[in-house]
Write a protein that holds these residues in place. Structure first.
Motif, PDB file in Angstrom:
ATOM      1  N   LEU A 272       0.811  -1.216   0.000  1.00 58.91           N
ATOM      2  CA  LEU A 272       0.000   0.000   0.000  1.00 58.91           C
ATOM      3  C   LEU A 272       0.845   1.268   0.000  1.00 58.91           C
ATOM      4  O   LEU A 272       0.310   2.367  -0.220  1.00 58.91           O
ATOM      5  CB  LEU A 272      -0.919   0.009   1.230  1.00 58.91           C
ATOM      6  N   THR A 273       2.146   1.136   0.245  1.00 54.95           N
ATOM      7  CA  THR A 273       2.996   2.325   0.372  1.00 54.95           C
ATOM      8  C   THR A 273       4.224   2.310  -0.521  1.00 54.95           C
ATOM      9  O   THR A 273       4.789   3.357  -0.806  1.00 54.95           O
ATOM     10  CB  THR A 273       3.471   2.492   1.828  1.00 54.95           C
ATOM     11  N   LEU A 274       4.667   1.125  -0.936  1.00 46.42           N
ATOM     12  CA  LEU A 274       5.858   0.996  -1.769  1.00 46.42           C
ATOM     13  C   LEU A 274       5.469   0.376  -3.109  1.00 46.42           C
ATOM     14  O   LEU A 274       4.416  -0.241  -3.241  1.00 46.42           O
ATOM     15  CB  LEU A 274       6.904   0.114  -1.088  1.00 46.42           C
ATOM     16  N   SER A 275       6.337   0.528  -4.100  1.00 46.64           N
ATOM     17  CA  SER A 275       6.088  -0.073  -5.419  1.00 46.64           C
ATOM     18  C   SER A 275       7.403  -0.526  -6.032  1.00 46.64           C
ATOM     19  O   SER A 275       8.487  -0.275  -5.483  1.00 46.64           O
ATOM     20  CB  SER A 275       5.397   0.927  -6.353  1.00 46.64           C
ATOM     21  N   ARG A 276       7.308  -1.164  -7.176  1.00 48.18           N
ATOM     22  CA  ARG A 276       8.503  -1.617  -7.883  1.00 48.18           C
ATOM     23  C   ARG A 276       9.385  -0.451  -8.297  1.00 48.18           C
ATOM     24  O   ARG A 276      10.571  -0.640  -8.595  1.00 48.18           O
ATOM     25  CB  ARG A 276       8.114  -2.443  -9.105  1.00 48.18           C
ATOM     26  N   ASP A 277       8.832   0.752  -8.305  1.00 49.16           N
ATOM     27  CA  ASP A 277       9.588   1.941  -8.682  1.00 49.16           C
ATOM     28  C   ASP A 277      10.164   2.694  -7.487  1.00 49.16           C
ATOM     29  O   ASP A 277      10.807   3.740  -7.654  1.00 49.16           O
ATOM     30  CB  ASP A 277       8.697   2.880  -9.493  1.00 49.16           C
ATOM     31  N   SER A 278       9.940   2.187  -6.267  1.00 41.92           N
ATOM     32  CA  SER A 278      10.490   2.842  -5.086  1.00 41.92           C
ATOM     33  C   SER A 278      12.019   2.773  -5.119  1.00 41.92           C
ATOM     34  O   SER A 278      12.607   1.761  -5.533  1.00 41.92           O
ATOM     35  CB  SER A 278       9.974   2.165  -3.812  1.00 41.92           C
ATOM     36  N   ASP A 279      12.651   3.842  -4.678  1.00 38.22           N
ATOM     37  CA  ASP A 279      14.111   3.951  -4.752  1.00 38.22           C
ATOM     38  C   ASP A 279      14.752   3.313  -3.529  1.00 38.22           C
ATOM     39  O   ASP A 279      15.411   3.979  -2.720  1.00 38.22           O
ATOM     40  CB  ASP A 279      14.502   5.427  -4.865  1.00 38.22           C
ATOM     41  N   ILE A 280      14.552   2.004  -3.382  1.00 34.36           N
ATOM     42  CA  ILE A 280      15.104   1.299  -2.225  1.00 34.36           C
ATOM     43  C   ILE A 280      15.922   0.082  -2.617  1.00 34.36           C
ATOM     44  O   ILE A 280      16.462  -0.623  -1.757  1.00 34.36           O
ATOM     45  CB  ILE A 280      13.984   0.873  -1.244  1.00 34.36           C
ATOM     46  N   GLY A 281      16.048  -0.189  -3.917  1.00 24.30           N
ATOM     47  CA  GLY A 281      16.913  -1.256  -4.398  1.00 24.30           C
ATOM     48  C   GLY A 281      16.600  -2.612  -3.803  1.00 24.30           C
ATOM     49  O   GLY A 281      15.434  -2.995  -3.636  1.00 24.30           O
ATOM     50  N   ASP A 282      17.672  -3.333  -3.431  1.00 22.81           N
ATOM     51  CA  ASP A 282      17.525  -4.699  -2.949  1.00 22.81           C
ATOM     52  C   ASP A 282      16.741  -4.786  -1.644  1.00 22.81           C
ATOM     53  O   ASP A 282      16.202  -5.844  -1.311  1.00 22.81           O
ATOM     54  CB  ASP A 282      18.904  -5.337  -2.727  1.00 22.81           C
ATOM     55  N   LEU A 283      16.672  -3.686  -0.896  1.00 24.66           N
ATOM     56  CA  LEU A 283      15.907  -3.709   0.352  1.00 24.66           C
ATOM     57  C   LEU A 283      14.443  -4.023   0.102  1.00 24.66           C
ATOM     58  O   LEU A 283      13.746  -4.515   0.987  1.00 24.66           O
ATOM     59  CB  LEU A 283      16.005  -2.356   1.079  1.00 24.66           C
ATOM     60  N   GLY A 284      13.956  -3.744  -1.110  1.00 28.35           N
ATOM     61  CA  GLY A 284      12.551  -3.946  -1.427  1.00 28.35           C
ATOM     62  C   GLY A 284      12.216  -5.328  -1.933  1.00 28.35           C
ATOM     63  O   GLY A 284      11.064  -5.582  -2.315  1.00 28.35           O
ATOM     64  N   LYS A 285      13.169  -6.256  -1.915  1.00 25.59           N
ATOM     65  CA  LYS A 285      12.859  -7.614  -2.359  1.00 25.59           C
ATOM     66  C   LYS A 285      11.963  -8.303  -1.340  1.00 25.59           C
ATOM     67  O   LYS A 285      12.281  -8.381  -0.155  1.00 25.59           O
ATOM     68  CB  LYS A 285      14.141  -8.429  -2.546  1.00 25.59           C
ATOM     69  N   VAL A 286      10.836  -8.821  -1.823  1.00 28.12           N
ATOM     70  CA  VAL A 286       9.871  -9.490  -0.964  1.00 28.12           C
ATOM     71  C   VAL A 286       9.044 -10.423  -1.837  1.00 28.12           C
ATOM     72  O   VAL A 286       8.959 -10.226  -3.057  1.00 28.12           O
ATOM     73  CB  VAL A 286       8.971  -8.439  -0.250  1.00 28.12           C
ATOM     74  N   ASN A 287       8.462 -11.438  -1.222  1.00 31.96           N
ATOM     75  CA  ASN A 287       7.590 -12.368  -1.941  1.00 31.96           C
ATOM     76  C   ASN A 287       6.175 -12.301  -1.382  1.00 31.96           C
ATOM     77  O   ASN A 287       6.006 -12.460  -0.170  1.00 31.96           O
ATOM     78  CB  ASN A 287       8.104 -13.804  -1.799  1.00 31.96           C
ATOM     79  N   PRO A 288       5.156 -12.083  -2.242  1.00 31.83           N
ATOM     80  CA  PRO A 288       5.232 -11.704  -3.647  1.00 31.83           C
ATOM     81  C   PRO A 288       5.905 -10.333  -3.817  1.00 31.83           C
ATOM     82  O   PRO A 288       6.004  -9.576  -2.856  1.00 31.83           O
ATOM     83  CB  PRO A 288       3.762 -11.640  -4.082  1.00 31.83           C
ATOM     84  N   PRO A 289       6.335 -10.015  -5.046  1.00 27.33           N
ATOM     85  CA  PRO A 289       7.073  -8.770  -5.258  1.00 27.33           C
ATOM     86  C   PRO A 289       6.218  -7.517  -5.071  1.00 27.33           C
ATOM     87  O   PRO A 289       4.984  -7.551  -5.144  1.00 27.33           O
ATOM     88  CB  PRO A 289       7.534  -8.887  -6.721  1.00 27.33           C
ATOM     89  N   LEU A 290       6.909  -6.403  -4.847  1.00 28.67           N
ATOM     90  CA  LEU A 290       6.263  -5.104  -4.949  1.00 28.67           C
ATOM     91  C   LEU A 290       5.804  -4.904  -6.377  1.00 28.67           C
ATOM     92  O   LEU A 290       6.509  -5.268  -7.324  1.00 28.67           O
ATOM     93  CB  LEU A 290       7.227  -3.994  -4.538  1.00 28.67           C
ATOM     94  N   ARG A 291       4.622  -4.323  -6.550  1.00 28.81           N
ATOM     95  CA  ARG A 291       4.014  -4.201  -7.869  1.00 28.81           C
ATOM     96  C   ARG A 291       3.999  -2.744  -8.341  1.00 28.81           C
ATOM     97  O   ARG A 291       4.730  -1.897  -7.831  1.00 28.81           O
ATOM     98  CB  ARG A 291       2.593  -4.760  -7.825  1.00 28.81           C
ATOM     99  N   SER A 292       3.117  -2.444  -9.284  1.00 28.69           N
ATOM    100  CA  SER A 292       3.028  -1.110  -9.886  1.00 28.69           C
ATOM    101  C   SER A 292       2.184  -0.180  -9.035  1.00 28.69           C
ATOM    102  O   SER A 292       1.471  -0.606  -8.123  1.00 28.69           O
ATOM    103  CB  SER A 292       2.406  -1.208 -11.273  1.00 28.69           C
ATOM    104  N   ARG A 293       2.241   1.117  -9.353  1.00 27.28           N
ATOM    105  CA  ARG A 293       1.383   2.075  -8.654  1.00 27.28           C
ATOM    106  C   ARG A 293      -0.085   1.783  -8.921  1.00 27.28           C
ATOM    107  O   ARG A 293      -0.943   2.056  -8.067  1.00 27.28           O
ATOM    108  CB  ARG A 293       1.712   3.502  -9.099  1.00 27.28           C
ATOM    109  N   LYS A 294      -0.416   1.217 -10.070  1.00 20.67           N
ATOM    110  CA  LYS A 294      -1.804   0.832 -10.345  1.00 20.67           C
ATOM    111  C   LYS A 294      -2.274  -0.209  -9.334  1.00 20.67           C
ATOM    112  O   LYS A 294      -3.417  -0.151  -8.851  1.00 20.67           O
ATOM    113  CB  LYS A 294      -1.928   0.283 -11.765  1.00 20.67           C
TER     114      LYS A 294
END
Length: 453
Positions: A272-294
């Motif tokens: 609800l707060t992060l997306s695949r475009d967030s500027d956090i690099g490898d820290l944002g790896k999670v399963n399932p992945p972060l998705r789009s702003r849509k």
């Protein structure tokens, strides 16, 4: 009459119902009375809550205690929660032998946890399914989790040889036999992921978006259909945990009917707060992945209209050193239990005008009802006096060092949120006040949540 604690002249948030100004009186760890504005009562301690919300303490339905520093997680992560308006957590407990090992893990929690806690059993073998009805009666655990991402080669790499659709259906049959039983499922089609992963890796991709591209949202959605359809045939309510893709939510909306078992949906604050475009690099790896702003926007609409019932953190307290050296070798998951309320208040209430009573329901009442947690999740006489007191106008900036978590980073580091937790109260004991833990209250300890079945 004098009470143990009085929360005076606050905006009381009743989940799913509304907001009403008044005071709350507490005796013997329970809510004793809800008082009209200005009604004077005596208390051993009185907290002035003028212009602040009084909400039920959050119950995080999705955590992984023990994945950071093993038993020490009970101490560090529960204290982090106690600073953040979280008064209860549900954590996934996996063991080859649940019957023999659950008592000892429960004892670790009872000895160390600052907040109340309960278990979901992680199912990785046929014996877990066969034993579930007896385990439910013995330990008061009425929820299972099946990890469809551990099918085939992915599962064998972790030592799980029996995860397949047969195990899923058997788990649903077992869940249907347990009063209040619900089966949660991690939905990702791990058998198709290599079709996408290999060309993405071959292209030399190292960005956060590559993790989404190697496991696109429709691979979650396909599994959601299977789980919901099997749940109907087995007569068992299901819970789609950590939903990440709006296509999955759209599917669930279409499959729900009043004459079939419930299809519950949980999402997490990072979706609800992060997306695949967030500027956090490898820290944002999670399963399932972060998705789009849509996807982010679509999931928020599900929170607004109730299509999503519960919200958690998927908290994992590993060190930053595990998040590399690149997206492919980094560990999946990250901490988040300390940011539940700021994220929901700032991004849900202020940015999207979602009623605070709706957000409160997704973090308390709905969780308590889904998992049959006695006396939890509501502000009503007789219920446990568990509260998060929040100043909606105070801004906070996330710094991982402000929390005692074993984890030494946050994917939300530096983010500014509007809405700050000022007090956390568990069964009438003030656990924290303005960012400081109350050691005497913390030492009283959390309690194990045995669920009736």
């Amino acid at each position: 009459m004098s009470f143990d604690l009085v929360l005076k002249n606050g905006e009381i948030v009743f989940p799913r119902e509304g907001v009403q100004r008044g005071s709350i009186a507490v005796s013997n760890g329970r809510i004793a009375a809800i008082l009209a504005p200005g009604e004077a009562v005596a208390g051993k301690r009185v907290i002035d809550c003028t212009d602040q919300w009084i909400l039920p303490g959050a119950i995080d339905p999705h955590t992984h205690i023990g994945f950071g520093a093993k038993a020490e997680d009970w101490t560090t992560e529960s204290r982090t929660a106690a600073l953040a308006g979280v008064t209860g957590l549900m954590t996934f407990w996996r063991s080859e032998n649940l019957a023999d090992m659950t008592d000892s893990w429960r004892a670790e929690g009872e000895a160390r946890s600052a907040i109340d806690f309960g278990f979901h059993f992680g199912v990785t073998a046929r014996r877990h399914v066969e034993e579930f009805p007896a385990l439910a009666r013995r330990f008061g655990v009425t929820s299972l989790k099946v990890y469809l991402m551990y099918k085939g080669e992915t599962g064998r790499a972790k030592g799980f040889e029996e995860v397949d659709d047969g195990l899923l259906f058997a788990a649903l049959q077992a869940g249907a036999k347990v009063p209040g039983g619900v089966v949660g499922v991690h939905c990702e089609n791990t058998e198709v992921i290599p079709v996408f992963r290999e060309p993405v890796k071959a292209a030399g991709r190292m960005d956060l978006g590559a993790w989404d591209d190697q496991s696109p949202g429709f691979l979650e959605t396909e599994n959601v259909f299977r789980v919901a359809y099997f749940g109907e045939k087995a007569g068992c309510p299901v819970n789609i945990v950590h939903m990440s893709a709006v296509e999955s939510l759209d599917l669930v909306r279409g499959m729900r009917r009043p004459d079939r078992p419930a299809i519950n949906v949980e999402t997490c604050i990072h979706y609800l707060t992060l997306s695949r475009d967030s500027d956090i690099g490898d820290l944002g790896k999670v399963n399932p992945p972060l998705r789009s702003r849509k996807d982010v926007d679509g999931l928020w609409e599900g929170v607004r209209d109730g299509a999503i019932q519960t919200i958690g953190s998927d908290h994992v307290a590993r060190k930053r050193g595990t998040k590399g050296p690149d997206i492919w070798r980094a560990s999946a998951g990250f901490p988040g239990i300390g940011q539940i309320w700021p994220a929901l208040v700032s991004e849900g209430y202020f940015a999207r005008d979602i009623p605070i009573e709706t957000l409160a329901a997704a973090t308390s009442r709905n969780v308590a009802e889904l998992y049959k947690l006695p006396r939890k999740g509501r502000i009503a006489p007789g219920h446990d006096a568990d509260f998060a007191i929040i100043d909606p106008d105070r801004e906070t900036t996330v710094h991982h060092a402000d929390f005692p978590s074993h984890s030494d980073y946050s994917p939300y580091e530096g983010m500014r949120f509007k809405g700050a937790v000022t007090h956390t109260v568990l069964r009438g004991l003030v656990l924290s006040e303005n960012g400081t833990l109350a050691e005497d209250a913390i030492q009283s300890g959390g309690q194990y949540l045995f669920r009736a079945n």
